[in-house]
Scaffold this active site. Structure first.
Site, short mmCIF file in Angstrom:
data_model
loop_
_atom_site.label_atom_id
_atom_site.label_comp_id
_atom_site.label_asym_id
_atom_site.label_seq_id
_atom_site.Cartn_x
_atom_site.Cartn_y
_atom_site.Cartn_z
N ASP A 212 0.81 -1.22 0.00
CA ASP A 212 0.00 0.00 0.00
C ASP A 212 0.84 1.26 0.00
OD1 ASP A 212 -1.93 -1.81 0.20
OD2 ASP A 212 -2.78 -1.10 2.10
N SER B 88 -14.50 8.86 1.76
CA SER B 88 -13.21 8.46 2.30
C SER B 88 -12.73 9.58 3.22
CB SER B 88 -12.21 8.21 1.19
OG SER B 88 -12.09 9.36 0.41
N LYS C 216 -8.03 2.91 13.25
CA LYS C 216 -8.35 2.78 11.82
C LYS C 216 -8.14 1.32 11.44
CE LYS C 216 -7.68 4.91 7.31
NZ LYS C 216 -7.73 3.70 6.53
N LYS D 2 -1.88 7.92 9.89
CA LYS D 2 -1.34 6.58 9.64
C LYS D 2 -0.16 6.22 10.55
CE LYS D 2 -3.11 5.26 5.35
NZ LYS D 2 -2.98 4.17 4.42
N CYS E 267 20.57 -35.17 15.04
CA CYS E 267 20.75 -33.89 14.34
C CYS E 267 21.00 -32.79 15.37
CB CYS E 267 19.51 -33.57 13.51
SG CYS E 267 19.56 -31.94 12.76
N LYS F 144 -12.02 12.29 14.90
CA LYS F 144 -13.27 12.88 14.41
C LYS F 144 -13.70 13.96 15.39
CE LYS F 144 -14.65 8.43 12.47
NZ LYS F 144 -15.48 7.23 12.60
N GLU G 286 -10.36 7.08 17.25
CA GLU G 286 -10.72 5.67 17.03
C GLU G 286 -9.57 4.96 16.35
OE1 GLU G 286 -14.29 5.53 14.64
OE2 GLU G 286 -15.29 7.05 15.87
N GLU H 237 3.67 1.89 -1.29
CA GLU H 237 4.20 2.24 -2.62
C GLU H 237 3.09 2.82 -3.50
OE1 GLU H 237 7.52 1.34 -3.91
OE2 GLU H 237 7.91 1.19 -1.76
S1 IVH Z 1 -14.93 6.89 9.25
C1 IVH Z 1 -16.79 10.01 6.73
N1 IVH Z 1 -13.73 5.41 11.07
O1 IVH Z 1 -10.95 3.99 6.48
C2 IVH Z 1 -15.89 9.10 7.44
N2 IVH Z 1 -13.33 4.93 8.76
O2 IVH Z 1 -11.28 6.41 4.09
C3 IVH Z 1 -16.00 7.72 6.92
N3 IVH Z 1 -11.85 3.01 8.40
O3 IVH Z 1 -12.23 2.59 3.98
C4 IVH Z 1 -15.08 6.76 7.51
N4 IVH Z 1 -11.50 2.53 10.52
O4 IVH Z 1 -13.51 1.74 5.97
C5 IVH Z 1 -13.90 5.65 9.74
N5 IVH Z 1 -12.77 4.15 12.78
C6 IVH Z 1 -12.94 4.39 11.47
C7 IVH Z 1 -12.33 3.60 10.47
C8 IVH Z 1 -12.54 3.91 9.12
C9 IVH Z 1 -11.25 2.19 9.26
C10 IVH Z 1 -11.71 2.91 6.93
C11 IVH Z 1 -13.00 3.01 6.17
C12 IVH Z 1 -12.59 3.59 4.86
C13 IVH Z 1 -11.37 4.37 5.20
C14 IVH Z 1 -11.69 5.83 5.23
#
Ligand code: IVH
Length: 681
Positions: free
Chosen positions: A34, A83, A122, A326, A444, A302, A120, A36
């Protein structure tokens, strides 16, 4: 105006990204890590930012996800699945930049109070929209391109953690969004199974690159029966369409509501005040990351107040109120410098890639496992190749794939040595097995060393001070040929070893003496019988009470032990049938190794002693583990498949082929009430 060179680069990047996006989203078979892909993506984004005229409508930057796969019905999302912007800056500034932007957008002054956020995890899986109508799950869809996804309801229904029905107080239309993922242990088990299938000659089977790909593959399986065999998990983190709308004050309250309705919500979610709290969260989670049972690729911040979220709104397809921060990538590209073969405790030969050192998953990696010969062949890994290396959690680093088109053409195909590289004994691969094994046994040196280290480890005989270096010396000097030799070591012999002082030698002898006072489970585990881990050793000790009873037990008697199946029973029986193993046990006892023997568990007195029961389907109130514990406590053996020897089948909702088999064989079938009655009879 962009120069022709820049224009050319943009076109080349579009081409590359299209190719890799297709491999990733449609085929679930990425060729690039990812990190790259992200790098290429950002390069194109930057060119387009500078030269907007180069931004073509079909540019990969203009799309959120992938094209829906042919074969699934399409679902147009009622609310697009967005996203989030990514902060790749792995330092604390990621959180501070985000907070700065939010405050600016809201027109806040420095003197204004800090903003409240929810932090939260990810989750590294795939986003799913679950639609409930009148509290019943009616549809599950992937994100697809954010507007149109794929209908994967059948496969999502197989995930135990996704509620099929909600409590009565939820709104008539409720869409819940979250992440479907695969736990690391489930992923390792699945790949192990895949490797075995491949070893047995199965065509069209493959191992998966990482848990996210395995999860994506399972969710987008056209055959729900196959999806069902791939264990998936779920976390909820947000909403799609809700009608009539719910009136939450904060993001955090909305998560609590999800939890109260039975959705899994991560308990690592935290309310944070101001950017410094976010920085602390990012750092703390970064430290915990390796120990988590699943992959995360970062954390998400958030804005907590829903009113502020509304005020902030969106830019193109990303909310201004959320950001992903990240962590360092768990996959990297590096070069294979060589392939060596290691010999393990049970004689298993494992090919290991020697790598150009690379920083991945938080450590520098120089070795990565290639598992076995078939894996090396299938992935076609050769010396000189560029490969993707993955390291996640405590799992040993592995080579997951070769980066195509970077092959040195003179690179030679790997072949497994036919002789053990350590002792020269024949290495053989049994029919239907994936591994080659050295046939040298304790002759061995490699196996002898591993066997001694296993015996001495803390959870077995706990011989302090008997580490790897010392064991190497003792085995190489031929001072120790079998385990009992350990207890025959004398001061003079030890002091004669290089770098061994009198004091350490004295300490070691004392520790050896101390270790003789042990327990039966520790001793059994220390013997290193194949398939006998700590838990099985404990079960055996509890069931039989005495070592002699275990040594003389038949396969049938061993099968009566809870959790011992045919493979394990066979392995224990074979081990104690070997005269040299019995000899080792006798000599250890003669050297003074001792433990308190117990009484055999009185199973005859239990109501279900000698009965075999099979569980299938979902019971209304008991989990599978609870049902199993209940049965075992009553003396029954719980088996995995139905045969003529099965006494009862306990069937719940969505019971499958086991129920059919029971009916066919005339085995009595019980429901949960019947089960409860049976165990209390
Ligand atoms: S919130 C409007 N919360 O990350 C906000 N996304 O681009 C919508 N993901 O593929 C996403 N953990 O599946 C949110 N705690 C989390 C998350 C999360 C993973 C993923 C989500 C999406 C990408 C966001």
């Amino acid at each position: 105006m962009a120069s022709p060179k820049v224009e050319e680069r943009a076109a080349a990047l579009r081409e590359l990204l299209h190719h890799h996006a297709h491999r990733y989203y449609v085929l679930d078979e990425p060729e690039l890590p990812d990190a790259e892909y992200d790098k290429l993506f950002r390069e194109l984004q930057e060119i387009e930012d500078k030269h907007p005229e180069l931004r073509t409508p079909d540019s990969p930057t203009q799309r959120v996800g992938g094209k829906p796969l042919e074969g699934f019905a399409k679902v147009r999302h009622k609310l697009p699945m967005l996203s989030i912007r990514t902060e790749t800056d792995i330092e604390a500034s990621g959180a501070r930049n985000f907070d700065g932007r939010v405050r600016r957008e809201l027109g806040l002054k420095e003197a204004d109070p800090p903003i409240e956020y929810v932090a939260e995890l990810k989750f590294d899986g795939l986003a799913i929209n679950l639609r409930y109508e009148d509290g019943v799950l009616v549809q599950a869809a992937t994100r697809g391109d954010g507007e149109v996804g794929e209908d994967v309801t059948h496969n999502i229904r197989t995930i135990g953690q996704v509620p099929l029905r909600l409590p009565a107080d939820v709104p008539p239309v409720l869409e819940v969004r979250g992440e479907v993922y695969m736990r690391r242990d489930d992923f390792e088990k699945l790949n192990e199974l895949q490797r075995e299938k491949i070893a047995r000659g199965a065509k069209n089977e493959k191992t998966f690159v990482n848990p996210r790909n395995a999860a994506a593959g399972a969710v987008r399986q056209l055959d729900p029966a196959i999806a069902r065999q791939r264990p998936l998990s779920f976390f909820a983190y947000g909403f799609g369409e809700v009608a009539p709308a719910l009136d939450f004050g904060t993001q955090y309250e909305s998560l609590l509501a999800l939890k109260s309705w039975g959705f899994p919500v991560s308990d690592r979610t935290q309310v944070c005040t101001g950017p410094e709290d976010l920085v602390a969260y990012h750092q703390a989670v970064g430290k915990e990351r390796d120990g988590l049972p699943f992959d995360i690729d970062g954390v998400v911040y958030k804005v907590n107040s829903i009113a502020l979220q509304r005020q902030l709104g969106f830019v193109s397809r990303e909310p201004r109120w959320a950001v992903a921060h990240k962590f360092p990538a768990q996959e990297q590209v590096t070069t294979v410098l060589g392939i060596e073969v290691y010999v393990g405790r049970t004689g298993k030969l494992t090919p290991v890639a020697k790598l150009e050192p690379v920083f991945v998953g938080g450590v520098t990696v120089t070795n990565a496992t290639l598992h076995n010969e078939d894996e090396v062949r299938r992935k076609d890994v050769r010396v000189g190749d560029q490969v993707i290396v993955r390291r996640a959690g405590d799992v040993i680093p592995e080579v997951v794939a070769v980066v195509p088109d970077k092959r040195h053409h003179e690179a030679r195909l790997f072949t497994m040595p036919k002789k053990c590289p350590v002792c020269g004994s024949a290495a053989v691969r049994e029919e239907g097995e994936a591994d080659y094994r050295c046939t040298g046994g304790l002759f061995c040196g490699a196996q002898r060393k591993q066997a001694i280290l296993h015996f001495a480890q803390r959870r077995a005989m706990d011989i302090e001070g008997l580490g790897e270096k010392l064991v190497d010396q003792l085995v190489e000097a031929n001072v120790i040929k079998t385990l009992p030799d350990l207890y025959r070591l004398g001061l003079a012999g030890l002091v004669a070893l290089e770098r061994m002082g009198e004091k350490s030698a004295q300490n070691l002898l004392e520790n050896l003496e101390k270790s003789k006072d042990t327990t039966l489970p520790r001793f059994l585990y220390g013997l290193g019988i194949r398939h006998v881990g700590e838990a099985t050793a404990k079960d055996l000790a509890k069931h039989f009470g005495k070592l002699d009873a275990i040594m003389d037990a038949s396969v049938e008697q061993l099968l009566e032990v809870p959790d011992v199946g045919p493979v394990v029973a066979e392995s224990i029986h074979t081990f104690f049938q070997q005269p040299h193993n019995r000899e080792v046990v006798e000599q250890l006892r003669a050297c003074g190794v001792k433990w308190q023997e117990g009484e055999p568990a009185r199973r005859e007195a239990l109501p279900l002693a000698g009965k075999t029961v099979v569980l299938t389907g979902t019971l209304p109130t008991l989990t599978r583990d609870e049902a199993k514990d209940m049965l075992e406590a009553a003396g029954a053996k719980v088996a995995g498949s139905v045969s003529k020897k099965t006494d009862y089948v306990v069937a719940g909702a969505e019971a499958g082929s086991k129920l059919d088999k029971a009916r066919e064989l005339g085995v009595p079938v019980l429901d949960e009430a019947g089960l409860r009655k049976l165990v209390s009879s």
